[in-house]
Design a protein around this motif. Structure first.
Motif, mmCIF file in Angstrom:
data_model
loop_
_atom_site.group_PDB
_atom_site.id
_atom_site.type_symbol
_atom_site.label_atom_id
_atom_site.label_comp_id
_atom_site.label_asym_id
_atom_site.label_seq_id
_atom_site.Cartn_x
_atom_site.Cartn_y
_atom_site.Cartn_z
ATOM 1 N N HIS A 39 0.836 -1.255 -0.128
ATOM 2 C CA HIS A 39 -0.020 -0.168 -0.101
ATOM 3 C C HIS A 39 0.811 1.264 -0.025
ATOM 4 N N ASN A 40 0.330 2.216 -0.513
ATOM 5 C CA ASN A 40 1.180 3.816 -0.249
ATOM 6 C C ASN A 40 1.919 3.871 0.927
ATOM 7 N N ARG A 41 1.103 3.559 2.010
ATOM 8 C CA ARG A 41 1.583 3.946 3.362
ATOM 9 C C ARG A 41 2.633 2.988 3.630
ATOM 10 N N GLN A 42 2.588 1.858 3.403
ATOM 11 C CA GLN A 42 3.657 0.883 3.487
ATOM 12 C C GLN A 42 4.829 1.319 2.658
ATOM 13 N N TYR A 43 4.725 1.562 1.446
ATOM 14 C CA TYR A 43 5.864 1.834 0.707
ATOM 15 C C TYR A 43 6.626 3.091 1.177
ATOM 16 N N ALA A 44 5.883 4.091 1.678
ATOM 17 C CA ALA A 44 6.444 5.267 2.072
ATOM 18 C C ALA A 44 7.196 5.023 3.343
ATOM 19 N N ASP A 45 6.798 4.370 4.140
ATOM 20 C CA ASP A 45 7.468 3.556 5.575
ATOM 21 C C ASP A 45 8.738 2.754 4.869
ATOM 22 N N PHE A 46 8.438 2.218 4.157
ATOM 23 C CA PHE A 46 9.901 1.338 3.328
ATOM 24 C C PHE A 46 10.815 2.145 3.014
ATOM 25 N N ARG A 47 10.487 3.440 2.382
ATOM 26 C CA ARG A 47 11.520 4.265 1.591
ATOM 27 C C ARG A 47 11.964 5.001 2.881
#
Length: 297
Positions: free
Chosen positions: A169-177
């Protein structure tokens, strides 16, 4: 007030901008198996056979002059069912007549059905990626690079063939980055090139340690909305099947691959309708080929 009577308070620009929406489609990725077309098959349900061949069973040493014993073939199956997905737009004659944008017309609505069908299939794929028995991550805690690595370890330990696909999800990808900022050494995140994004859409983010990353807002919530539940998997975990409706010469329609679009006129209400139909089904084929990643929403 001549200006007030003869001038519009607002005008619509001829350049139309699309409202924000997830328009990424990754069902052509090699990690997602196309299971064919049910047309002419006699049923909307198809059984996908799974067999333990080509190294599933290993040979064993047998002494000279001794007989070997039979090994039963290991097999399993998964069933995918194709069902109807549909969308309808309608417009009044008056709306079409006064439209200054060129958007309210049959052709534009029909073209839009292709994207709507793609997004429906995308949502169905994202909706089962949280069903894997193996899970990593911690509820209400932001996703970290450790969660990503735990997912790859889980697939590697299960001998899942790569390369893997992760659909966060967008939120997970942002946290990943954000978590990547703390990673040192020679590990490199390969950001998607302009050519790759042109082919796959801007939701394709690139590769990290050989895992393709394809962001999607269709990833569902979990734990009462506290988390997002994405999935990472290799080929053999998720597949889809379609039903391509055969053209009927008695029914005027537009066919865009498996998508059928028809125009309907309701004279009594002075309405025009554009109806799109798409028949598909999505299935988890092998549970051990994927892992769900559940982290804070």
């Amino acid at each position: 007030d001549v200006i007030g009577d003869l001038a519009l308070a607002e005008i619509l620009e001829s350049q139309i901008l699309l409202l924000l929406a997830d328009r990424e489609s990754f069902f052509t990725d090699p990690a997602i198996v196309y299971l064919g077309d049910v047309a002419g098959g006699g049923s909307t349900a198809s059984k996908i056979p799974l067999v333990g061949l080509d190294g599933y069973d290993s040979m064993a040493a047998v002494s000279e002059g001794s007989a070997t014993s039979n090994t039963a073939l290991t097999d399993a199956s998964a069933v995918v069912t194709v069902a109807r997905q549909a969308l309808q737009y309608q417009m009044s004659d008056l709306a079409r007549t006064i439209d200054s944008t060129g958007v309210i017309n049959y052709k534009r609505f029909a073209q839009s059905m292709v994207g709507s069908a793609n997004m429906r299939l995308q949502g169905m794929i994202a909706g089962i990626a949280d069903d894997f028995s193996s899970t990593v991550g911690t509820t209400t805690v932001d996703l970290t690079i450790d969660d990503f690595m735990d997912a790859t370890y889980t697939l590697d330990l299960a001998s899942v063939p790569g390369p893997f696909l992760w659909m966060p999800h967008n939120r997970q990808y942002a946290d990943f980055r954000n978590s990547l900022l703390s990673v040192g050494g020679a590990v490199q995140f390969l950001t998607a090139t302009a050519e790759q994004m042109a082919l796959r859409g801007p939701g394709y983010k690139g590769e990290f340690l050989g895992v393709r990353i394809a962001q999607s807002s269709k990833v569902p919530t979990a734990n009462g909305g506290a988390d997002r539940a994405s999935g990472m998997w290799g080929r053999g975990a998720i597949g889809y099947k379609i039903a391509r409706v055969a053209p009927d010469p008695m029914v005027p329609a537009i066919y865009a691959g498996p998508i059928m679009v028809e125009v309907e006129r309701d004279a009594a209400y002075a309405l025009g309708k554009v109806v799109g139909n798409f028949y598909c089904g999505v299935i988890e084929i092998q549970d051990t080929c994927g892992v769900s990643i559940i982290t804070d929403a």
